[in-house]
Design a protein around this motif. Structure first.
Motif, PDB file in Angstrom:
ATOM      1  N   SER A  35      25.575  20.008  13.314  1.00 62.25           N
ATOM      2  CA  SER A  35      26.440  20.844  14.144  1.00 62.25           C
ATOM      3  C   SER A  35      26.001  20.766  15.600  1.00 62.25           C
ATOM      4  O   SER A  35      24.839  20.525  15.903  1.00 62.25           O
ATOM      5  N   THR A  36      26.966  20.979  16.492  1.00 63.99           N
ATOM      6  CA  THR A  36      26.679  20.971  17.915  1.00 63.99           C
ATOM      7  C   THR A  36      26.262  22.377  18.340  1.00 63.99           C
ATOM      8  O   THR A  36      26.950  23.350  18.038  1.00 63.99           O
ATOM      9  N   VAL A  37      25.116  22.463  18.998  1.00 61.08           N
ATOM     10  CA  VAL A  37      24.624  23.719  19.552  1.00 61.08           C
ATOM     11  C   VAL A  37      24.492  23.540  21.058  1.00 61.08           C
ATOM     12  O   VAL A  37      24.686  22.448  21.584  1.00 61.08           O
ATOM     13  N   VAL A  43      20.488  19.177  13.276  1.00 63.39           N
ATOM     14  CA  VAL A  43      20.589  18.440  12.021  1.00 63.39           C
ATOM     15  C   VAL A  43      19.669  19.093  11.007  1.00 63.39           C
ATOM     16  O   VAL A  43      18.516  19.416  11.314  1.00 63.39           O
ATOM     17  N   GLN A  44      20.173  19.296   9.796  1.00 63.64           N
ATOM     18  CA  GLN A  44      19.364  19.809   8.698  1.00 63.64           C
ATOM     19  C   GLN A  44      19.415  18.805   7.553  1.00 63.64           C
ATOM     20  O   GLN A  44      20.498  18.410   7.121  1.00 63.64           O
ATOM     21  N   LEU A  45      18.230  18.408   7.104  1.00 62.53           N
ATOM     22  CA  LEU A  45      18.106  17.427   6.026  1.00 62.53           C
ATOM     23  C   LEU A  45      17.319  18.039   4.882  1.00 62.53           C
ATOM     24  O   LEU A  45      16.460  18.899   5.096  1.00 62.53           O
ATOM     25  N   LYS A  46      17.581  17.558   3.662  1.00 61.40           N
ATOM     26  CA  LYS A  46      16.860  18.030   2.483  1.00 61.40           C
ATOM     27  C   LYS A  46      16.115  16.874   1.830  1.00 61.40           C
ATOM     28  O   LYS A  46      16.589  15.741   1.829  1.00 61.40           O
ATOM     29  N   GLN A  47      14.964  17.181   1.272  1.00 56.52           N
ATOM     30  CA  GLN A  47      14.192  16.249   0.447  1.00 56.52           C
ATOM     31  C   GLN A  47      13.915  14.921   1.139  1.00 56.52           C
ATOM     32  O   GLN A  47      14.253  13.853   0.634  1.00 56.52           O
ATOM     33  N   VAL A  73       9.184  21.141   6.683  1.00 58.73           N
ATOM     34  CA  VAL A  73       8.426  22.022   5.793  1.00 58.73           C
ATOM     35  C   VAL A  73       8.498  21.491   4.369  1.00 58.73           C
ATOM     36  O   VAL A  73       9.578  21.164   3.876  1.00 58.73           O
ATOM     37  N   ASP A  74       7.337  21.413   3.715  1.00 60.30           N
ATOM     38  CA  ASP A  74       7.251  21.032   2.304  1.00 60.30           C
ATOM     39  C   ASP A  74       6.755  22.253   1.531  1.00 60.30           C
ATOM     40  O   ASP A  74       5.560  22.491   1.439  1.00 60.30           O
ATOM     41  N   ASN A  75       7.676  23.014   0.986  1.00 59.83           N
ATOM     42  CA  ASN A  75       7.305  24.221   0.238  1.00 59.83           C
ATOM     43  C   ASN A  75       6.877  23.933  -1.186  1.00 59.83           C
ATOM     44  O   ASN A  75       6.272  24.783  -1.827  1.00 59.83           O
ATOM     45  N   THR A  76       7.182  22.752  -1.691  1.00 62.38           N
ATOM     46  CA  THR A  76       6.917  22.438  -3.092  1.00 62.38           C
ATOM     47  C   THR A  76       5.605  21.694  -3.315  1.00 62.38           C
ATOM     48  O   THR A  76       5.099  21.671  -4.428  1.00 62.38           O
ATOM     49  N   GLY A  77       5.073  21.051  -2.288  1.00 60.60           N
ATOM     50  CA  GLY A  77       3.859  20.260  -2.443  1.00 60.60           C
ATOM     51  C   GLY A  77       4.102  18.891  -3.034  1.00 60.60           C
ATOM     52  O   GLY A  77       3.162  18.206  -3.428  1.00 60.60           O
ATOM     53  N   THR A  78       5.349  18.453  -3.096  1.00 66.32           N
ATOM     54  CA  THR A  78       5.685  17.152  -3.688  1.00 66.32           C
ATOM     55  C   THR A  78       5.815  16.046  -2.652  1.00 66.32           C
ATOM     56  O   THR A  78       6.057  14.898  -3.014  1.00 66.32           O
ATOM     57  N   GLY A  79       5.689  16.370  -1.369  1.00 64.88           N
ATOM     58  CA  GLY A  79       5.830  15.364  -0.329  1.00 64.88           C
ATOM     59  C   GLY A  79       7.258  15.169   0.121  1.00 64.88           C
ATOM     60  O   GLY A  79       7.555  14.240   0.860  1.00 64.88           O
ATOM     61  N   LYS A  80       8.151  16.012  -0.321  1.00 62.07           N
ATOM     62  CA  LYS A  80       9.553  15.975   0.109  1.00 62.07           C
ATOM     63  C   LYS A  80       9.790  17.196   0.988  1.00 62.07           C
ATOM     64  O   LYS A  80       9.559  18.327   0.573  1.00 62.07           O
ATOM     65  N   MET A  81      10.246  16.955   2.210  1.00 63.07           N
ATOM     66  CA  MET A  81      10.349  18.035   3.184  1.00 63.07           C
ATOM     67  C   MET A  81      11.799  18.383   3.491  1.00 63.07           C
ATOM     68  O   MET A  81      12.669  17.524   3.456  1.00 63.07           O
ATOM     69  N   ASN A  82      12.010  19.638   3.817  1.00 62.80           N
ATOM     70  CA  ASN A  82      13.267  20.080   4.411  1.00 62.80           C
ATOM     71  C   ASN A  82      13.070  20.027   5.917  1.00 62.80           C
ATOM     72  O   ASN A  82      12.096  20.549   6.443  1.00 62.80           O
ATOM     73  N   VAL A  83      13.994  19.372   6.615  1.00 63.35           N
ATOM     74  CA  VAL A  83      13.825  19.080   8.031  1.00 63.35           C
ATOM     75  C   VAL A  83      14.944  19.740   8.837  1.00 63.35           C
ATOM     76  O   VAL A  83      16.115  19.636   8.470  1.00 63.35           O
ATOM     77  N   ASP A  84      14.549  20.422   9.907  1.00 61.99           N
ATOM     78  CA  ASP A  84      15.484  20.931  10.910  1.00 61.99           C
ATOM     79  C   ASP A  84      15.088  20.271  12.232  1.00 61.99           C
ATOM     80  O   ASP A  84      13.929  20.331  12.619  1.00 61.99           O
ATOM     81  N   MET A  85      16.061  19.662  12.916  1.00 65.36           N
ATOM     82  CA  MET A  85      15.764  19.066  14.205  1.00 65.36           C
ATOM     83  C   MET A  85      16.964  19.157  15.124  1.00 65.36           C
ATOM     84  O   MET A  85      18.104  19.233  14.667  1.00 65.36           O
ATOM     85  N   VAL A  86      16.663  19.198  16.417  1.00 63.87           N
ATOM     86  CA  VAL A  86      17.702  19.211  17.440  1.00 63.87           C
ATOM     87  C   VAL A  86      17.578  17.917  18.216  1.00 63.87           C
ATOM     88  O   VAL A  86      16.502  17.599  18.729  1.00 63.87           O
ATOM     89  N   LEU A  87      18.678  17.181  18.287  1.00 60.59           N
ATOM     90  CA  LEU A  87      18.702  15.877  18.964  1.00 60.59           C
ATOM     91  C   LEU A  87      19.417  16.011  20.290  1.00 60.59           C
ATOM     92  O   LEU A  87      20.367  16.766  20.424  1.00 60.59           O
TER      93      LEU A  87
END
Length: 88
Positions: A35-37, A43-47, A73-87
């Motif tokens: 989304s444009t802010v 941008v929000q990405l999963k896993q 952030v990796d809340n599960t400890g599996t090495g897969k992160m949820n990512v929030d970023m602003v480009l």
């Protein structure tokens, strides 16, 4: 074989919601939202694995798009992160 190594397909990424979304989906990422802010494109990405995240950021910056804000952030400890970023 050297010809194939030196001649990668170059893509240019446009800093629009559609351009960023299509680039991320082409890399096989699970895009939660784009989304444009007021300060860029959020941008929000999963896993996302750390190696894929680093490669994605490298390609974005190589195409003139800077990462203004990044939270992974990796809340599960599996090495897969949820990512929030602003480009930008």
């Amino acid at each position: 074989m050297q010809f194939l190594v030196n001649n990668k397909v170059q893509t240019s990424i446009t800093l629009t919601e559609d351009g960023i979304s299509s680039f991320l989906k082409a890399k096989g990422l699970d895009v939660s939202s784009v989304s444009t802010v007021e300060n860029g494109i959020e941008v929000q990405l999963k896993q996302v694995s750390p190696l894929v995240l680093v490669d994605t950021i490298y390609e974005l910056e190589k195409n003139g798009i800077s990462v203004n804000n990044l939270k992974a952030v990796d809340n599960t400890g599996t090495g897969k992160m949820n990512v929030d970023m602003v480009l930008r």
